[in-house]
Every structure is written in C-alpha cells, then in structure tokens.
Design an enzyme around this catalytic site. Sequence first.
Site, PDB file in Angstrom:
ATOM      1  N   CYS A  27       1.816  -1.127  10.989  1.00  0.00           N
ATOM      2  CA  CYS A  27       2.548   0.003  11.575  1.00  0.00           C
ATOM      3  C   CYS A  27       3.377  -0.454  12.768  1.00  0.00           C
ATOM      4  O   CYS A  27       2.904  -1.232  13.600  1.00  0.00           O
ATOM      5  CB  CYS A  27       1.576   1.092  12.000  1.00  0.00           C
ATOM      6  SG  CYS A  27       0.796   1.946  10.616  1.00  0.00           S
ATOM      7  N   ALA A  59       1.911   1.383   6.509  1.00  0.00           N
ATOM      8  CA  ALA A  59       1.341   2.653   6.065  1.00  0.00           C
ATOM      9  C   ALA A  59       2.397   3.746   6.142  1.00  0.00           C
ATOM     10  O   ALA A  59       2.905   4.058   7.214  1.00  0.00           O
ATOM     11  CB  ALA A  59       0.131   3.019   6.920  1.00  0.00           C
ATOM     12  N   TYR A 185      -8.954   6.242   7.380  1.00  0.00           N
ATOM     13  CA  TYR A 185      -7.961   7.271   7.096  1.00  0.00           C
ATOM     14  C   TYR A 185      -8.461   8.187   5.968  1.00  0.00           C
ATOM     15  O   TYR A 185      -9.589   8.059   5.513  1.00  0.00           O
ATOM     16  CB  TYR A 185      -6.610   6.625   6.826  1.00  0.00           C
ATOM     17  CG  TYR A 185      -6.097   5.874   8.040  1.00  0.00           C
ATOM     18  CD1 TYR A 185      -6.001   6.512   9.277  1.00  0.00           C
ATOM     19  CD2 TYR A 185      -5.757   4.521   7.981  1.00  0.00           C
ATOM     20  CE1 TYR A 185      -5.571   5.830  10.413  1.00  0.00           C
ATOM     21  CE2 TYR A 185      -5.327   3.837   9.114  1.00  0.00           C
ATOM     22  CZ  TYR A 185      -5.246   4.502  10.324  1.00  0.00           C
ATOM     23  OH  TYR A 185      -4.826   3.821  11.447  1.00  0.00           O
ATOM     24  N   ARG A 233      -6.116  -0.596  -1.050  1.00  0.00           N
ATOM     25  CA  ARG A 233      -6.745  -1.250   0.090  1.00  0.00           C
ATOM     26  C   ARG A 233      -8.031  -0.496   0.392  1.00  0.00           C
ATOM     27  O   ARG A 233      -8.023   0.732   0.514  1.00  0.00           O
ATOM     28  CB  ARG A 233      -5.836  -1.255   1.313  1.00  0.00           C
ATOM     29  CG  ARG A 233      -6.322  -2.233   2.394  1.00  0.00           C
ATOM     30  CD  ARG A 233      -5.351  -2.382   3.526  1.00  0.00           C
ATOM     31  NE  ARG A 233      -5.515  -3.670   4.193  1.00  0.00           N
ATOM     32  CZ  ARG A 233      -4.885  -4.030   5.291  1.00  0.00           C
ATOM     33  NH1 ARG A 233      -4.026  -3.194   5.854  1.00  0.00           N
ATOM     34  NH2 ARG A 233      -5.079  -5.205   5.836  1.00  0.00           N
TER      35      ARG A 233
END
Length: 369
Positions: A27, A59, A185, A233
């Site tokens: 990121c 991402a 996440y 992932r």
Amino acid sequence: MSQTKLFSPINVGGVNLKNRIVIAPMCQYSAEDGKTTDWHLMHLGNLALSGAGLLTIEATAVSPEGRISYADVGLYSDECEAAMERTLAGVRRWSDTPIAIQLAHAGRKASSNLPWKGGRLLPPQDPDGWQTIAPSAVPFVEGDNAPVAMDRTALNTIRDAFAQAAHRAGRLGLDAVQIHSAHGYLLHQFLSPLSNLREDEYGGSLENRMRFPLEVFDAVRAAFPADRPVSARVSGTDWVEDGWDVEDTIAYSQALVARGCAAIHVSGGGLHIAQEIPIGPSYQVPLARAVKANVNVPVVAVGLITGFDQAEAILTSGDADLVAIARAALYDPRWPWHAAAHFGESIEVAPQYLRCQPRQYRNLFVQKD
C-alpha cells in the site's frame, strides 16, 4: 539456461514468469478518492523495470468502505478504472512484466488514518472516516468504534463487489488477480474464530467460517477471464492462542485449490493486537512449507526475505515455489538485478539501462526484445 532456482522460469495458472521473484503488493496511501495518481505511475513503473517475474498492485478495495484508509486505491467505479487504465498504460509502454492486482476489503480495519499519521481508526464523524463493517460487531482495538455486523444483504453486496472489481481487472487486461484473505482484513476476519463470533451458517465451525471467503473466491473466479489465474493470499496463523492456525490454513488452501485457485501466497498475522510474532529472517517460511506439502499448486513465501542466498535456499529446499519481496524492493528496487549479479545469472533489462552494466559482470544484462 538458469544456474539457480531463483532465476528459473515457472508457469502459474497459464502466466509464464521469467523467474521466481514476486514483488508483493504494498500500500502506498497515495490515491485520491480511490483513484491511482502519478505516484503510482512512478512507483509501479519503477518496480516493473526491476527484473522481477511478477509485479503485484497494492491492496485494491472493492468498495469505498473497504479501503484501509481514505488514500487507498480502489477498483469500484468507472473513475477508479479509468485512473488505473492510465497508470497501466504508462507502465506497459516500457515494461512487459506480468502485472497482478490484489483485491481486498479491510472490514473492521478500514477507516484508518495514514501510517505516518499514526494509523489509528478514524470514527465515522471524522471527515476522513466512515462506519466499518465486519463479520461481528467486535472492534480491532478495544474502545474503538465498533464495526456493524454484516447481514445477508451486506454479504451479497460485498461478494458482488469483489466480482465486479474482478471483471474490471479483466477488462484492464491485468494478468492475474489475488484475493486478499490475510493480515486481519475482512475475509481473514471471517476465517478467524477470534473475530468471527457469528451464530449463523457463516460462523462457528471451520467449514462455516470458510464459507464466505470461498463464496467470494467463486464469484471472482467466475468474473475474471478463465484463461487468467486467480490466487489467494492467506495468513498462515494469527500468532495468537486459539486463533487461526496453520492446520486451518491448510484446509482453507485445499478448499481454494479445489475451486481453481492457481497459487497460494502464505503470509501471517495482522488479525489481533495480542499477536506475538517471532520476527526474524524467513520467519513465515515454515507456514509456506506446511501449505506446500498439502497442495498441488505453486506456493509463494514472504516475510523478511532480503538475502539472495536466503531466497535461493527457500526454493532449493522445496519450502516454496516462489519468493515475494516487499519492503526489500522499496529499499532496493533493483534487487533482482543484484541477485542475478550475485549468482552469475543474466537478466533482461530495458535498453535505456544497458550502459550501466558494471564491468565485473560482463554477461549480466540481456536486452529485451
């Protein structure tokens, strides 16, 4: 003919990679309303000339509230798609490196401030914040604004958002999609019993906790062109007692592969503030090794892989099929060049750079066709 495993080619789901070096998604917190900017053109353009076998875009949120921060990249609107198209056109004009994109939703870890501004969650009343969602109404940090537990409508909406983003990625000509179900996440939040306290068919047993991430994978796989790969992932462990562990990861990876997942990228942690991570060189490689022993698709290792011999050893020992570098690539964007020089290999470079070949490495550079 390559002398090393690191510089031997590999085919991942139909995409031919010239070597086993993957630039992991990182990121940059430099987007504007989800749109890539000139920073991304410079950043990705630089890494696309690194000599790595595969470059992965950071991402990329599938919905506005799925962004980690207000400055995250998204692929949820025509404007986001147009900005990324411009970025990719600039990169591809000068590089033929295969490019993947990581599709993500941050769940309860969304609405965060920029890392260099502390990275803490911003409440909905903050001008740069919004209300987050998650499997259960449990905040990442006690005392923070709690996420809203997702109902069936929200589940369907987010699943469809992943599919729409995958469709946009296919339209942009991206070579591969990676689904982000790691680092605490949203999809990882469904997987872990520490964050998923649901009592419906999406919570409780391992089978139930895997249900939504697998539904998302199926939707993405159906939306992305069939001749291009979709990978995932995963976090190999939460690094917290009674949390998600490597045995769960193996079961999840096997379920993904059964649905057509082309590769598994094994990372770890990020779900719980009580995590205790034994950080050191190759600290996550054992997680990749465990997954590789139980699936029949390429496995990517990541995590403090910075040395050339270290990377080669991971591959020659059979712990993984590819190695991913992230911060090491930010620090040294020519890491693959230097690895090739170290091993006496040759590596393709843009003709503009041919004159910088060091005298002691007479056969290091090969001009791209």
